[in-house]
Design an enzyme around this catalytic site. Sequence first.
Site, short mmCIF file in Angstrom:
data_model
loop_
_atom_site.label_atom_id
_atom_site.label_comp_id
_atom_site.label_asym_id
_atom_site.label_seq_id
_atom_site.Cartn_x
_atom_site.Cartn_y
_atom_site.Cartn_z
N GLY A 20 10.70 -1.59 -1.69
CA GLY A 20 9.41 -1.54 -1.40
C GLY A 20 8.97 -1.03 0.03
N GLY A 21 8.75 -1.93 1.04
CA GLY A 21 8.32 -1.98 2.22
C GLY A 21 9.24 -0.88 3.09
N SER A 50 13.22 -6.99 -0.56
CA SER A 50 13.06 -7.16 0.88
C SER A 50 14.53 -6.48 1.52
CB SER A 50 13.12 -8.71 1.62
OG SER A 50 11.95 -8.95 1.30
N HIS A 105 7.12 -4.07 -13.17
CA HIS A 105 7.32 -4.35 -12.09
C HIS A 105 6.60 -5.91 -11.87
CE1 HIS A 105 6.71 -5.12 -7.65
NE2 HIS A 105 7.55 -4.37 -7.47
N GLY A 156 8.88 -8.62 -0.99
CA GLY A 156 7.48 -8.30 0.17
C GLY A 156 7.51 -9.61 1.06
N GLU A 174 14.85 -8.11 -9.52
CA GLU A 174 13.94 -8.30 -8.36
C GLU A 174 13.39 -9.87 -8.28
OE1 GLU A 174 12.18 -4.31 -6.84
OE2 GLU A 174 10.91 -5.14 -8.35
N GLU A 202 4.44 -6.96 -9.72
CA GLU A 202 3.15 -7.09 -9.48
C GLU A 202 2.33 -6.68 -10.74
OE1 GLU A 202 3.49 -4.55 -6.19
OE2 GLU A 202 4.71 -6.30 -5.07
N ASN A 239 9.71 2.38 -4.05
CA ASN A 239 8.46 1.78 -4.70
C ASN A 239 7.39 2.00 -3.74
OD1 ASN A 239 6.07 0.85 -6.09
ND2 ASN A 239 7.03 -1.26 -6.34
N TRP A 240 6.56 2.92 -3.50
CA TRP A 240 5.32 2.93 -2.56
C TRP A 240 4.28 2.17 -2.86
CZ3 TRP A 240 4.90 8.48 -0.43
CH2 TRP A 240 6.01 9.09 0.43
N LYS A 241 4.23 1.53 -3.93
CA LYS A 241 3.07 0.78 -4.44
C LYS A 241 1.67 1.52 -4.20
CE LYS A 241 6.03 -3.15 -3.20
NZ LYS A 241 5.92 -4.69 -3.44
C1 PEP Z 1 9.34 -3.83 -4.46
O1 PEP Z 1 8.25 -3.68 -4.74
O2 PEP Z 1 9.78 -3.54 -5.49
C2 PEP Z 1 9.96 -4.43 -3.80
C3 PEP Z 1 11.38 -4.77 -3.89
O3 PEP Z 1 9.56 -4.66 -2.35
P1 PEP Z 1 10.12 -5.16 -0.94
O4 PEP Z 1 11.17 -4.13 -0.80
O5 PEP Z 1 8.91 -5.03 -0.11
O6 PEP Z 1 10.46 -6.57 -0.95
#
Ligand code: PEP
Length: 249
Positions: free
Chosen positions: A229-230, A208, A91, A169, A163, A93, A11-13
């Site tokens: 994500g990251g 994470s 998600h 994040g 999640e 966010e 997930n590049w957001k």
């Molecule tokens: C996400 O955005 O779904 C996520 C899990 O982010 P991260 O891996 O950065 O925690």
Amino acid sequence: MASRKPIVAGNWKMNGSVELITTMAETLKNASNNNIDVLIFPPFPLLSKALEAGIVAGSQTVSHENAGAFTGEVDAKLVAELGCKYTLVGHSERRSIYGESNDDVAAKFEKAQQYNLIPILCVGESEEQREQGLTESVVSEQINAVINKLGVAALVNSVIAYEPVWAIGTGKTATPEQAQQVHKFIRDEIAALDVVVSQNIALLYGGSVNDQNSELLFAQADIDGGLIGGASLKPDAFVSICNSAQRNA
Ligand code: PEP
């Protein structure tokens, strides 16, 4: 007999670039991930580029409406027409920043399936909810919003990503045991309604995940891959995470 193929989804957001699509496509082409599905969820403007570059791409959300006068929204039919097979829905966010309720998320889930997109339903508790012992009830309510609206059969063509909000994040990942506990809870809840659906649905962990912790997370019995994500913005780290899933396939 369960038939769950692991999935690693990035997930590049609101990140990424045309250049990153090219680098990611090249890096993924050189990796051998035969037994897993690798997906990228870039921002909308990069979807066509990603698909043209051979990436299996999906959208980060879709509208709960059909095409029409909804400035700034994107409808599921168009996402499917581009060649996408998946979309994220709910998600954390989207829920916390844009106020999406469980009912909104269920409506988006329905709209995605109406146009043959596979929704990846994101669920998870906040830190406060975990401290109050509410993890299971929060997750259950989020999933039941979909089941109550569409029936348990709707989960057949879907994926659930657990999640925990406190792990997204933050660098503070759930331990493999904590994650497995919630994944097992989710699978058991679905099994109470339909055993076959529960055995076949892929349950992803997100929060994470990186190339150092993915191996142990993906080794858990009810974790069928991850939503990343990251670390999905770093092609080499992302491929290492895919390799962990591949080893556990
Ligand atoms: C996400 O955005 O779904 C996520 C899990 O982010 P991260 O891996 O950065 O925690």
